[in-house]
Design a protein around this motif. Sequence first.
Motif, PDB file in Angstrom:
ATOM      1  N   TRP A 109       0.845  -1.195   0.000  1.00  0.00           N
ATOM      2  CA  TRP A 109       0.000   0.000   0.000  1.00  0.00           C
ATOM      3  C   TRP A 109       0.879   1.244   0.000  1.00  0.00           C
ATOM      4  N   PHE A 110       0.418   2.275  -0.728  1.00  0.00           N
ATOM      5  CA  PHE A 110       1.126   3.546  -0.814  1.00  0.00           C
ATOM      6  C   PHE A 110       0.148   4.679  -0.497  1.00  0.00           C
ATOM      7  N   PHE A 111       0.664   5.767   0.085  1.00  0.00           N
ATOM      8  CA  PHE A 111      -0.135   6.975   0.238  1.00  0.00           C
ATOM      9  C   PHE A 111       0.567   8.116  -0.493  1.00  0.00           C
ATOM     10  N   LEU A 112      -0.233   9.032  -1.027  1.00  0.00           N
ATOM     11  CA  LEU A 112       0.298  10.151  -1.798  1.00  0.00           C
ATOM     12  C   LEU A 112       0.727  11.246  -0.838  1.00  0.00           C
ATOM     13  N   ASP A 113       2.029  11.443  -0.729  1.00  0.00           N
ATOM     14  CA  ASP A 113       2.596  12.426   0.191  1.00  0.00           C
ATOM     15  C   ASP A 113       2.662  13.773  -0.529  1.00  0.00           C
ATOM     16  N   ASP A 114       1.646  14.604  -0.329  1.00  0.00           N
ATOM     17  CA  ASP A 114       1.571  15.897  -1.032  1.00  0.00           C
ATOM     18  C   ASP A 114       1.374  17.050  -0.053  1.00  0.00           C
ATOM     19  N   GLU A 115       2.134  17.039   1.039  1.00  0.00           N
ATOM     20  CA  GLU A 115       2.003  18.105   2.022  1.00  0.00           C
ATOM     21  C   GLU A 115       2.446  19.443   1.437  1.00  0.00           C
ATOM     22  N   ALA A 116       1.899  20.499   1.977  1.00  0.00           N
ATOM     23  CA  ALA A 116       2.236  21.844   1.501  1.00  0.00           C
ATOM     24  C   ALA A 116       3.705  22.137   1.743  1.00  0.00           C
ATOM     25  N   GLY A 117       4.320  22.825   0.814  1.00  0.00           N
ATOM     26  CA  GLY A 117       5.726  23.176   0.929  1.00  0.00           C
ATOM     27  C   GLY A 117       6.659  22.201   0.251  1.00  0.00           C
ATOM     28  N   ARG A 118       6.144  20.989  -0.115  1.00  0.00           N
ATOM     29  CA  ARG A 118       7.002  20.050  -0.825  1.00  0.00           C
ATOM     30  C   ARG A 118       7.078  20.452  -2.291  1.00  0.00           C
ATOM     31  N   PRO A 119       8.227  20.222  -2.931  1.00  0.00           N
ATOM     32  CA  PRO A 119       8.337  20.624  -4.332  1.00  0.00           C
ATOM     33  C   PRO A 119       7.397  19.838  -5.231  1.00  0.00           C
ATOM     34  N   LYS A 120       7.181  18.559  -4.945  1.00  0.00           N
ATOM     35  CA  LYS A 120       6.250  17.775  -5.764  1.00  0.00           C
ATOM     36  C   LYS A 120       5.773  16.574  -4.955  1.00  0.00           C
ATOM     37  N   SER A 121       4.636  16.031  -5.373  1.00  0.00           N
ATOM     38  CA  SER A 121       4.056  14.898  -4.666  1.00  0.00           C
ATOM     39  C   SER A 121       4.815  13.627  -5.013  1.00  0.00           C
ATOM     40  N   LYS A 122       4.728  12.637  -4.095  1.00  0.00           N
ATOM     41  CA  LYS A 122       5.346  11.347  -4.361  1.00  0.00           C
ATOM     42  C   LYS A 122       4.587  10.274  -3.595  1.00  0.00           C
ATOM     43  N   TRP A 123       4.598   9.068  -4.154  1.00  0.00           N
ATOM     44  CA  TRP A 123       3.950   7.941  -3.507  1.00  0.00           C
ATOM     45  C   TRP A 123       4.924   7.325  -2.509  1.00  0.00           C
ATOM     46  N   THR A 124       4.483   7.241  -1.255  1.00  0.00           N
ATOM     47  CA  THR A 124       5.324   6.725  -0.187  1.00  0.00           C
ATOM     48  C   THR A 124       4.745   5.405   0.305  1.00  0.00           C
ATOM     49  N   PRO A 125       5.557   4.347   0.426  1.00  0.00           N
ATOM     50  CA  PRO A 125       5.027   3.061   0.884  1.00  0.00           C
ATOM     51  C   PRO A 125       4.614   3.123   2.350  1.00  0.00           C
ATOM     52  N   CYS A 126       3.493   2.504   2.648  1.00  0.00           N
ATOM     53  CA  CYS A 126       3.037   2.411   4.033  1.00  0.00           C
ATOM     54  C   CYS A 126       3.950   1.451   4.797  1.00  0.00           C
ATOM     55  N   SER A 127       4.025   1.658   6.105  1.00  0.00           N
ATOM     56  CA  SER A 127       4.845   0.787   6.933  1.00  0.00           C
ATOM     57  C   SER A 127       4.209  -0.600   7.022  1.00  0.00           C
ATOM     58  N   TYR A 128       4.998  -1.552   7.509  1.00  0.00           N
ATOM     59  CA  TYR A 128       4.500  -2.911   7.643  1.00  0.00           C
ATOM     60  C   TYR A 128       3.273  -2.953   8.557  1.00  0.00           C
ATOM     61  N   TYR A 129       3.264  -2.136   9.580  1.00  0.00           N
ATOM     62  CA  TYR A 129       2.132  -2.104  10.521  1.00  0.00           C
ATOM     63  C   TYR A 129       0.852  -1.691   9.808  1.00  0.00           C
ATOM     64  N   HIS A 130       0.909  -0.585   9.072  1.00  0.00           N
ATOM     65  CA  HIS A 130      -0.274  -0.118   8.350  1.00  0.00           C
ATOM     66  C   HIS A 130      -0.599  -1.028   7.175  1.00  0.00           C
ATOM     67  N   ASN A 131       0.414  -1.583   6.534  1.00  0.00           N
ATOM     68  CA  ASN A 131       0.165  -2.504   5.423  1.00  0.00           C
ATOM     69  C   ASN A 131      -0.611  -3.723   5.897  1.00  0.00           C
ATOM     70  N   ASP A 132      -0.280  -4.199   7.102  1.00  0.00           N
ATOM     71  CA  ASP A 132      -0.989  -5.333   7.689  1.00  0.00           C
ATOM     72  C   ASP A 132      -2.464  -4.990   7.891  1.00  0.00           C
ATOM     73  N   LEU A 133      -2.741  -3.828   8.465  1.00  0.00           N
ATOM     74  CA  LEU A 133      -4.127  -3.422   8.708  1.00  0.00           C
ATOM     75  C   LEU A 133      -4.904  -3.267   7.413  1.00  0.00           C
ATOM     76  N   LEU A 134      -4.292  -2.613   6.430  1.00  0.00           N
ATOM     77  CA  LEU A 134      -4.998  -2.352   5.168  1.00  0.00           C
ATOM     78  C   LEU A 134      -5.208  -3.642   4.377  1.00  0.00           C
ATOM     79  N   GLU A 135      -4.251  -4.576   4.394  1.00  0.00           N
ATOM     80  CA  GLU A 135      -4.409  -5.825   3.664  1.00  0.00           C
ATOM     81  C   GLU A 135      -5.528  -6.670   4.271  1.00  0.00           C
TER      82      GLU A 135
END
Length: 888
Positions: free
Chosen positions: A467-493
């Motif tokens: 699982w990935f979340f779109l990291d597009d917080e204000a002030g960043r030069p551009k958005s990027k897909w960041t992989p979720c941690s194993y803990y969150h990946n377990d919950l989402l799966e």
Amino acid sequence: GINAEYMGTRGPVGRGREEGPSKEEVSSGRTDVLTLKIFALKKDLKDYNDAVKLLTRTVNSFDQRSVVCDQHDQLTEQFPTLTFHRSTRDGSLEIRGPRDEVQAAVDHVNSRNDQAQVTRNEPIDDVYLKQLLALHPDHPAIQQLVADVKEGMQKQGAAPEKLAIRLWRTKDPSNPVAFRLTCQRSLATQAVELLQHGLGQLLRTAVVQRPVRAASPAEEEFLRKTPSITRKAARDCKVLLLGDDSPSAQRSRVATTPAAQQMFAATIGFLSVEVFLCDFRALQAAAIVNPANAHLTNGAGLAGELAVAAGARFQNACDEIQPLEAKQAKVTDSFDLRPRYQHVIHVSVPERTSTSQRTDLHDASLNCLLAANRANIPSLAIPGIGAGLYLWRPCDSAAMIVESLHSFASADSTPQPLQRIILFDRELPVVEAFIQAIRDRASGARGRVQQDLDPEVAAGKYPTHQWFFLDDEAGRPKSKWTPCSYYHNDLLERAWFRKTVKNDTTAIPPYPRDPSKPGGPTQTYQAHLNTTPMKQVNVGTKVERELKREPLHLLALPPGIPPEIAAEIASPAEAAQRPPPSPTAPAVTDIHRPDTLILFGFQQDVDKAEEMVQKKIAKNRCQESIPLPALRPIQLVPLLTQCEIIVREVGKGAATIAHNAVANRLEITALGRSTMDSIRRRINKHRESLYGHEYPPEWDHSQDVDSGGCLVTVAAGAEYDMVAARFGQDGFTSTITRIERVQNCNQWEEYVKRRNTVRGLNGGDANEALMIHGTSKTDPREIYANPLRGFSSNYSRDSCMYGRGVYFAYATSYSDNSYAHVLPSGERQLFVAKVTRGLVEQRSQSDTSIKVPAGNHNSVEGPVGSTRAIILYDVNQAYPAYLVTYRK
């Protein structure tokens, strides 16, 4: 009162003393220096100063410029105060004179140059597109492209009469076509940009590339076996066939070495493994494996190509080290293969035979790795060893090579000199087999870990997706897909499993921030998987982030996985030798994989080519239904297995076979009339071995015994009536107590074999008949229950009427009078036997000296009493079909 004299570099000018420049002036570049010497008396000092000022202003206003100009005659007339000089160095025109006039002349030349026509040839960069355009120089898409470029140029001010674009053929084999562009010089750059942009649009819109596919594996194998079908369709429809390695395709292809296409990458222990689809000429490594025979003759296949490319010294080196022992590997220099390869590892490849084992390939591959390691070779290119002239299947070759990599990597956990492995082949089935073998070898452990767990727990604990979340917080030069941690990946799966498998669409409860991450405020998130796109919402700040789910690459795991889980997923052998791999270790990466043959061309042409291929497949599709004999279940499996072997060997994957149990028939589908004919001929050729054990359809095999024969009571019906009618055929009257069918598989098999032989000797006619036989005082059980033989001439005598044989009567009354077996109950028994008479030798009187029928005859017939009898001298020509018990 002022005199002036122009001085050259070495003296006065115009007095016969002018000389060329000195060496110092040539080295300094000052070769065009003129000096004006001014002489004046002291009394004329004021005039001298005025002259110097005047000359200074004049010199400062002088200019010299170089321009590109073909003709300057008109410039001489238009600017008479200027001097013009053609440079011998670069052919440019040098203009000298007052600065303002020089600038005016330069502007005039540039204006005229901008409006002048220039013609240039613009090559096409894409290697396949230029071959396609060579086939279609007048295609409507090309005409539209030219029209679009012209329209764009006219919008930028190009004069229509000075604008021309056309596609023309060149004599350069590497660039068969190019665009010839004629336009104003000032717009040439814009024209080229428009043309390249149009070619890019052409590739994206009008041109397509599609793999040659079929509806079934058999059809795909048929296309692989008969590539001429696809080649002809591509040729007729004027499309390119990518991936075709035939000699004719290579001759028509652009004369360049195709680039290596990386298909897969993985890490096995300390080995970095890459898979390429290419020829050996497109790779570069420290060494390459030469799959050869024991004598290193290097006559065909990859060995032959390596020998040609490496030169005569290569074969001389091979002759010095041969013969190789079975599965042995030796290292030599690469000679003319440099600089791509520095060494060649020769290995004796075991040929696939009835006694060979797949482990032979494993040992040969492992010996190559060990030889490379001993020679301190850092990288090794390995082809599909044995998957060619040595008849090994690609899956077997790939599986054993990959297994040898694991054996090599697990033998010692410390790093070795050999670090990089390149698995390659120019045949796509071999490359795909490499990829599948790596996946199978790595996924086996993961499958075993999951099988004993609850599916929902396994889905999260041992994930197959990231699982990935779109990291597009204000002030960043551009958005990027960041992989979720194993803990969150377990919950989402687990939530995804409940949604897709259990059809549970209830909202997912809020979940906290990953507790394994130290520091930071406590956050709570809510995942929404039923929306498009999926999103994750911060319960506190209401900030939303987009979520996505992608397949997890083999051997890659979500970041932050617990070490114990990583150890479980790792293969047991690797886990025992080394600690689990770091989450940041190189992961296996899937790369786009082209198909065997790809149609590349304009949309309508590719569609037409595909249609032609499908029509050819349909035309070559043959179906036949072959009836099966009535067999015992224990005999049916070997029969079907033998038929499958025939279909597989003859069809080579382009034929399928299925058993229709209801109709007891074999349904065979083959592509190609020749293939179907070969299968039919092969089955007919082995008809005796395949159908030699057919049993009568009325047999009840549930009553069969393992050894010998048995009696099965015949119920009232057509079979009972047939036997009863034959029993009373000659007017014999009796009361039939029971009719029992004899089911003796061994005797029946021998009888059928002999019957088929007699049939073959007599034009297909076995001349079979039901006849009567009595055993007199011999118990009929000795006949029907014997596992080796039934009727026997041992019960006969040499003094019998027609010698020692087995006698069968036409008339039941004759056998009843003298030969019926009498039971203690008074009931009598006679056999109704199936007799293969074949070609009968007719005798009019008895002859006790007969040993065998005369000539080509198969039986003897002669008078016995008031009737006639058939005498057999081959006991397998009769079978005790029924035992009739009756009373007189």
